[in-house]
Design a protein around this motif. Structure first.
Motif, short mmCIF file in Angstrom:
data_model
loop_
_atom_site.label_atom_id
_atom_site.label_comp_id
_atom_site.label_asym_id
_atom_site.label_seq_id
_atom_site.Cartn_x
_atom_site.Cartn_y
_atom_site.Cartn_z
N ALA A 267 0.81 -1.21 0.00
CA ALA A 267 0.00 0.00 0.00
C ALA A 267 0.84 1.27 0.00
CB ALA A 267 -0.93 -0.01 1.22
N ILE A 268 2.07 1.18 0.51
CA ILE A 268 2.94 2.35 0.54
C ILE A 268 3.19 2.88 -0.87
CG2 ILE A 268 5.31 3.12 1.06
CD1 ILE A 268 5.25 1.21 3.46
N ASP A 269 3.27 1.99 -1.84
CA ASP A 269 3.53 2.42 -3.21
C ASP A 269 2.38 3.19 -3.83
OD1 ASP A 269 6.15 1.58 -3.48
OD2 ASP A 269 5.61 -0.46 -4.05
N GLY A 270 1.25 3.25 -3.15
CA GLY A 270 0.14 4.06 -3.63
C GLY A 270 0.16 5.49 -3.12
N LEU A 271 1.12 5.80 -2.24
CA LEU A 271 1.22 7.16 -1.69
C LEU A 271 1.95 8.09 -2.65
CD1 LEU A 271 2.11 6.28 2.02
CD2 LEU A 271 -0.15 6.78 1.04
N ASP A 272 1.81 9.38 -2.40
CA ASP A 272 2.39 10.42 -3.25
C ASP A 272 3.90 10.48 -3.05
OD1 ASP A 272 2.80 12.60 -4.88
OD2 ASP A 272 1.77 14.03 -3.58
N ALA A 273 4.66 10.48 -4.15
CA ALA A 273 6.12 10.59 -4.08
C ALA A 273 6.61 12.00 -4.38
CB ALA A 273 6.77 9.60 -5.05
N ARG A 274 5.70 12.94 -4.57
CA ARG A 274 6.10 14.31 -4.94
C ARG A 274 6.60 15.07 -3.71
NH1 ARG A 274 3.90 19.54 -5.04
NH2 ARG A 274 4.40 20.76 -6.91
N PRO A 275 7.83 15.59 -3.77
CA PRO A 275 8.31 16.45 -2.68
C PRO A 275 7.57 17.78 -2.68
CG PRO A 275 10.13 15.64 -4.05
CD PRO A 275 8.86 15.38 -4.80
N HIS A 276 7.50 18.39 -1.51
CA HIS A 276 6.92 19.72 -1.40
C HIS A 276 7.84 20.77 -2.01
CE1 HIS A 276 5.12 23.29 0.32
NE2 HIS A 276 6.17 23.54 1.07
N ALA A 277 9.15 20.54 -1.90
CA ALA A 277 10.16 21.49 -2.38
C ALA A 277 11.50 20.76 -2.43
CB ALA A 277 10.25 22.70 -1.45
N ALA A 278 12.48 21.39 -3.05
CA ALA A 278 13.80 20.77 -3.14
C ALA A 278 14.90 21.80 -2.97
CB ALA A 278 13.98 20.07 -4.49
N ILE A 279 15.95 21.37 -2.28
CA ILE A 279 17.18 22.14 -2.16
C ILE A 279 18.26 21.33 -2.86
CG2 ILE A 279 18.89 23.06 -0.54
CD1 ILE A 279 16.50 23.18 1.52
N LEU A 280 18.81 21.88 -3.93
CA LEU A 280 19.81 21.19 -4.75
C LEU A 280 21.16 21.88 -4.54
CD1 LEU A 280 17.75 20.78 -8.06
CD2 LEU A 280 17.81 19.28 -6.06
N VAL A 281 22.11 21.13 -3.98
CA VAL A 281 23.41 21.70 -3.61
C VAL A 281 24.46 21.13 -4.56
CG1 VAL A 281 25.03 22.08 -1.72
CG2 VAL A 281 22.60 21.76 -1.21
N TYR A 282 25.15 22.01 -5.28
CA TYR A 282 26.08 21.66 -6.37
C TYR A 282 25.61 20.42 -7.14
CZ TYR A 282 28.25 19.48 -2.15
OH TYR A 282 28.49 18.83 -0.97
N PRO A 283 24.37 20.49 -7.69
CA PRO A 283 23.80 19.30 -8.31
C PRO A 283 24.39 19.00 -9.69
CG PRO A 283 22.35 21.15 -8.65
CD PRO A 283 23.45 21.64 -7.74
N VAL A 284 24.49 17.72 -10.00
CA VAL A 284 24.71 17.29 -11.38
C VAL A 284 23.35 17.37 -12.07
CG1 VAL A 284 25.37 15.39 -12.88
CG2 VAL A 284 26.58 15.74 -10.72
N ILE A 285 23.26 18.17 -13.11
CA ILE A 285 22.01 18.31 -13.86
C ILE A 285 22.20 17.84 -15.30
CG2 ILE A 285 20.29 19.93 -14.73
CD1 ILE A 285 20.07 19.43 -11.73
N ALA A 286 23.27 18.32 -15.95
CA ALA A 286 23.53 17.97 -17.33
C ALA A 286 23.98 16.51 -17.45
CB ALA A 286 24.59 18.88 -17.93
N MET A 287 23.52 15.84 -18.48
CA MET A 287 23.93 14.47 -18.76
C MET A 287 24.85 14.38 -19.98
SD MET A 287 22.87 12.03 -16.60
CE MET A 287 23.60 13.11 -15.36
N VAL A 288 25.15 15.51 -20.61
CA VAL A 288 26.05 15.53 -21.77
C VAL A 288 27.04 16.69 -21.61
CG1 VAL A 288 24.41 14.45 -23.36
CG2 VAL A 288 24.42 16.93 -23.11
#
Length: 306
Positions: A181-202
């Protein structure tokens, strides 16, 4: 086929690794999957001799570690450490972060996720599978753990920042059959803090080691696009707070800039802080440096969102 950059990049070895911190060993362990990870193919790898114990690898069973606030405010954070998708750096991007946010009342759940280069059949999906499950598991335990606020934010660092950004834009991706049943819950975060994130894949701005480990040696254009968060920002993407140092010589600051541009085009500009100094892997940052102020700024930002 389109390939990520092949050039050598600086090794992500944050300072102060050492043995497993006592706080980590004392934190409550919460396995993500009740009967073990569904995806097959785990293959242990030989660890590098220069990796400290705080660089976790050979992760057959992903988990959360719960760090409880002494004076809880009813709020929770999911923290995703980095490690180029080759290890999970739980000291500077896990235990230290938990200590700072515990002090202001947040319960902190640090994610130890499966690493794509350890034999998993769906290598490019298993980290996001674990991040989705982590958010759902936190929500399923909210009343038990004393989390009264349903708005749960995520903090991600480096490759963990890529994973957090992927969760922001791919929280509804169907990656595995539900197991409970846990897999039926919402996985959307309320907000995000991204610290020196890897974003680009190329190239030219990706961190090649992270991209190659996640996608494999010869990914096609469709896979690269699927795991490029900027291509999936939408009106449903939660608010974002970005942190980067301009002198980062491992993951260029342009990664944060491109995420900021994509969010702005989608109609919800982020808050972004670019610091002149800090390099890569600074975690909570030095107390006597400007990069060390991001946690205070982030706390104020989260409070404004609330």
């Amino acid at each position: 086929m389109t390939k990520p950059a092949q050039a050598a990049t600086p090794l992500l070895i944050p300072e102060g690794g050492g043995p497993l911190p006592a706080a980590w060993q004392a934190a409550q362990r919460l396995p993500l999957w009740p009967k073990g990870a569904a995806d097959k193919g785990f293959t242990p790898r030989e660890r590098r001799a220069d990796w400290p114990q705080t660089f976790l690898s050979n992760i057959a069973e992903p988990e959360l570690r719960l760090f409880r606030a002494a004076k809880p405010n009813g709020k929770a954070l999911l923290v995703i450490p980095g490690g180029a998708y080759n290890f999970v750096s739980i000291r500077n991007e896990g235990v230290d972060v938990a200590r700072v946010f515990n002090a202001v009342g947040y319960h902190v759940y640090v994610l130890v996720y499966r690493l794509p280069g350890e034999g998993w059949a769906d290598r490019a999906d298993v980290p996001l599978m674990d991040a989705q499950r982590a958010m759902r598991l936190i929500r399923s335990r909210a009343a038990h753990d004393g989390v009264s606020d349903p708005d749960i934010a995520v903090i991600g660092f480096s490759a963990g920042g890529h994973l957090a950004a992927s969760l922001l834009t791919g929280f509804e991706e169907k990656l595995a059959q539900p197991v409970d049943a846990i897999d039926g819950l919402d996985a959307r975060p309320h907000a995000a803090i991204l610290v020196y994130p890897v974003i680009a894949m190329v190239a030219p701005y990706t961190h090649a080691w992270s991209a190659q480990t996640l996608l494999g040696p010869s990914p096609d254009a469709a896979l690269i696009a699927r795991r490029s968060p900027v291509q999936h920002v939408s009106a449903q993407t939660p608010p974002v707070f970005l942190v980067h140092a301009l002198d980062d010589d491992a993951v260029p600051y342009q990664n944060s800039v491109m995420m900021a541009e994509a969010l702005t085009k989608a109609g919800h500009a982020p808050e972004m802080h670019l610091f002149a100094e800090g390099k890569h892997g600074f975690g909570i940052g030095p107390a006597n440096g400007s990069a060390g102020q991001w946690t205070v700024l982030a706390q104020k930002w989260l409070a404004r969102l609330g």
